[in-house]
Design a protein around this motif. Sequence first.
Motif, PDB file in Angstrom:
ATOM      1  N   PHE A  54       0.895  -1.148  -0.094  1.00 50.13           N
ATOM      2  CA  PHE A  54       0.065   0.115   0.018  1.00 50.13           C
ATOM      3  C   PHE A  54       0.798   1.151   0.143  1.00 50.13           C
ATOM      4  CE2 PHE A  54      -3.025  -3.110   1.727  1.00 50.13           C
ATOM      5  CZ  PHE A  54      -4.324  -2.777   1.059  1.00 50.13           C
ATOM      6  N   HIS A  55       2.175   1.237   0.383  1.00 53.57           N
ATOM      7  CA  HIS A  55       2.927   2.315   0.561  1.00 53.57           C
ATOM      8  C   HIS A  55       4.391   1.957   0.421  1.00 53.57           C
ATOM      9  CE1 HIS A  55       0.241   5.078   2.208  1.00 53.57           C
ATOM     10  NE2 HIS A  55      -0.375   4.100   3.082  1.00 53.57           N
ATOM     11  N   ARG A  56       5.284   2.706  -0.352  1.00 54.33           N
ATOM     12  CA  ARG A  56       6.547   2.206  -0.539  1.00 54.33           C
ATOM     13  C   ARG A  56       7.377   2.115   0.714  1.00 54.33           C
ATOM     14  NH1 ARG A  56       8.194   6.573  -5.552  1.00 54.33           N
ATOM     15  NH2 ARG A  56       6.674   5.838  -6.893  1.00 54.33           N
ATOM     16  N   THR A  57       7.157   2.695   1.740  1.00 51.88           N
ATOM     17  CA  THR A  57       7.777   2.797   2.899  1.00 51.88           C
ATOM     18  C   THR A  57       6.830   2.147   3.964  1.00 51.88           C
ATOM     19  OG1 THR A  57       7.546   5.098   3.633  1.00 51.88           O
ATOM     20  CG2 THR A  57       9.499   4.350   2.514  1.00 51.88           C
ATOM     21  N   SER A  58       7.372   1.134   4.307  1.00 47.22           N
ATOM     22  CA  SER A  58       6.490   0.299   5.328  1.00 47.22           C
ATOM     23  C   SER A  58       6.460   0.804   6.865  1.00 47.22           C
ATOM     24  CB  SER A  58       6.529  -1.056   5.538  1.00 47.22           C
ATOM     25  OG  SER A  58       7.924  -1.550   5.812  1.00 47.22           O
ATOM     26  N   GLY A  59       7.660   1.669   7.169  1.00 49.70           N
ATOM     27  CA  GLY A  59       7.965   1.981   8.595  1.00 49.70           C
ATOM     28  C   GLY A  59       7.937   0.942   9.457  1.00 49.70           C
ATOM     29  N   TRP A  60       7.230   1.011  10.630  1.00 52.93           N
ATOM     30  CA  TRP A  60       7.100   0.225  11.642  1.00 52.93           C
ATOM     31  C   TRP A  60       6.297  -1.020  11.570  1.00 52.93           C
ATOM     32  CZ3 TRP A  60      10.986   0.276  15.397  1.00 52.93           C
ATOM     33  CH2 TRP A  60      11.694   1.383  15.419  1.00 52.93           C
ATOM     34  N   ILE A  61       5.439  -0.865  10.383  1.00 58.20           N
ATOM     35  CA  ILE A  61       4.412  -1.734  10.256  1.00 58.20           C
ATOM     36  C   ILE A  61       4.668  -3.088  10.155  1.00 58.20           C
ATOM     37  CG2 ILE A  61       4.127  -2.213   7.658  1.00 58.20           C
ATOM     38  CD1 ILE A  61       1.393  -1.254   7.916  1.00 58.20           C
ATOM     39  N   ALA A  98      -7.020  -7.498   3.223  1.00 60.46           N
ATOM     40  CA  ALA A  98      -5.894  -6.602   2.719  1.00 60.46           C
ATOM     41  C   ALA A  98      -5.573  -6.925   1.195  1.00 60.46           C
ATOM     42  CB  ALA A  98      -4.805  -6.916   3.479  1.00 60.46           C
ATOM     43  N   LEU A  99      -5.929  -7.947   0.621  1.00 56.12           N
ATOM     44  CA  LEU A  99      -5.613  -8.567  -0.770  1.00 56.12           C
ATOM     45  C   LEU A  99      -6.518  -7.774  -1.509  1.00 56.12           C
ATOM     46  CD1 LEU A  99      -4.006 -11.943  -0.835  1.00 56.12           C
ATOM     47  CD2 LEU A  99      -2.926  -9.845  -1.094  1.00 56.12           C
ATOM     48  N   GLY A 100      -8.170  -7.878  -0.912  1.00 55.59           N
ATOM     49  CA  GLY A 100      -9.246  -7.342  -1.697  1.00 55.59           C
ATOM     50  C   GLY A 100      -9.017  -6.028  -1.739  1.00 55.59           C
ATOM     51  N   TYR A 101      -8.666  -5.094  -0.954  1.00 65.76           N
ATOM     52  CA  TYR A 101      -8.418  -3.680  -1.014  1.00 65.76           C
ATOM     53  C   TYR A 101      -7.565  -3.343  -1.826  1.00 65.76           C
ATOM     54  CZ  TYR A 101     -11.862  -2.651   2.942  1.00 65.76           C
ATOM     55  OH  TYR A 101     -13.181  -2.736   3.570  1.00 65.76           O
ATOM     56  N   LEU A 102      -6.105  -4.072  -1.963  1.00 66.78           N
ATOM     57  CA  LEU A 102      -5.295  -3.940  -2.572  1.00 66.78           C
ATOM     58  C   LEU A 102      -5.664  -4.078  -4.223  1.00 66.78           C
ATOM     59  CD1 LEU A 102      -2.149  -3.151  -2.800  1.00 66.78           C
ATOM     60  CD2 LEU A 102      -1.936  -5.486  -2.796  1.00 66.78           C
ATOM     61  N   ALA A 103      -6.325  -5.332  -4.505  1.00 64.42           N
ATOM     62  CA  ALA A 103      -6.701  -5.368  -5.859  1.00 64.42           C
ATOM     63  C   ALA A 103      -7.640  -4.507  -6.376  1.00 64.42           C
ATOM     64  CB  ALA A 103      -7.306  -6.762  -5.859  1.00 64.42           C
ATOM     65  N   LEU A 104      -8.409  -3.752  -5.553  1.00 64.31           N
ATOM     66  CA  LEU A 104      -9.291  -2.724  -5.842  1.00 64.31           C
ATOM     67  C   LEU A 104      -8.376  -1.571  -6.152  1.00 64.31           C
ATOM     68  CD1 LEU A 104     -12.405  -2.052  -5.990  1.00 64.31           C
ATOM     69  CD2 LEU A 104     -12.095  -0.987  -3.894  1.00 64.31           C
ATOM     70  N   LEU A 105      -7.731  -1.140  -5.694  1.00 61.12           N
ATOM     71  CA  LEU A 105      -6.651  -0.068  -5.960  1.00 61.12           C
ATOM     72  C   LEU A 105      -5.983  -0.387  -7.179  1.00 61.12           C
ATOM     73  CD1 LEU A 105      -5.139   0.893  -2.334  1.00 61.12           C
ATOM     74  CD2 LEU A 105      -6.896   1.957  -3.645  1.00 61.12           C
ATOM     75  N   ARG A 106      -5.837  -1.769  -7.607  1.00 65.22           N
ATOM     76  CA  ARG A 106      -5.156  -1.862  -8.799  1.00 65.22           C
ATOM     77  C   ARG A 106      -6.211  -2.027 -10.098  1.00 65.22           C
ATOM     78  NH1 ARG A 106      -0.116  -5.816  -7.061  1.00 65.22           N
ATOM     79  NH2 ARG A 106       1.044  -4.182  -5.875  1.00 65.22           N
TER      80      ARG A 106
END
Length: 329
Positions: free
Chosen positions: A90-97, A124-132
């Motif tokens: 979801f982001h290029r940098t995950s930070g502390w996630i 998580a994969l469902g929301y990610l697929a929607l963004l794509r």
Amino acid sequence: MSTLKVVLWCVLLLAPALFRQSLAVDDNQYLLVARSLLRDGSLYREVFDVKPPGIYLVAAAALATQAPILMMRLFACLAVTATVAALRRFHRTSGWIDYLYPLCVFHWGGVLINVEVYYNLALALGYLALLRRSCFASGLYWGLAFQFKYSVLPHGLALLCLTSGVRGRFRWLGGALLPWALVLLWLAWRGCLPEYWDSNFVTNFRYAVGKTGHFSVGVGAPINWRNDLMVNAGIWWFAWQSRRGQPAWLWAWMSAAVAEVLWQGSTWPNYFLVMVPPMLLLALPALSGTSRSNLGKVVLTSALLLLGQCKRIAPWTTDPSVQASDWLT
């Protein structure tokens, strides 16, 4: 943090309970249902809970090994690691996630590995697929989450509303219905479709012993939501700091997670786990900093999470009523 490091971090968090021959009540129920599945290929006949077959298939895979309890926890480690990998995208940098998501999920000792650990990955994969802009894949992932727990319906509504266009929504619905259609066909082939319907949509939180004896199961949970909110207070603080400028899909995800928790009407701590992925993504801008103040907040958050782990592991591992050997004999 590499994938291997995430796996090792999950194993470390589960270390207090990794080799203990004790599981919480829910996990033992899953293994009991899985035992009947492995014996004669049937579901929802001897013993059942009001859940779809997804978690029972996971339990059956664990029960097919020589160490089912250990395998249930290792499967959870793999699911959490895959969820972290999805959240990274979801982001290029995950930070502390990479560090905080396993800590949030396993902070109560890892004794109770429940379905949220698995369907958080599918959501998580469902929301990610929607963004794509892959509507069918988004619906398919949600449909897989639905086969672990029916309470993900608010996420289905959120994803459907976020899907653009009539064709896109029809594609989403096609993907969402496909796993359920396959499950219904499989249950019909095994001859246990009526039992599935009764246990999931009629009986509602009752168990059937054989074909006759039914008895109710209490659904009251301890009032521990205050502890969970306190333990996750550090993450909430980061999310509050980063609340401005967040995309609509992330607020929809968080709103659906809150709606799911409220809909379940109980306060079991695992019910709150569905809020962790969107909450961490909301907090990500504030977590991405490397300043000394942010590091101090992460350390304080980690201390609270570990305190919750030490507090919650004791009753589960000492109560003889949750010994797996008593359930599986």
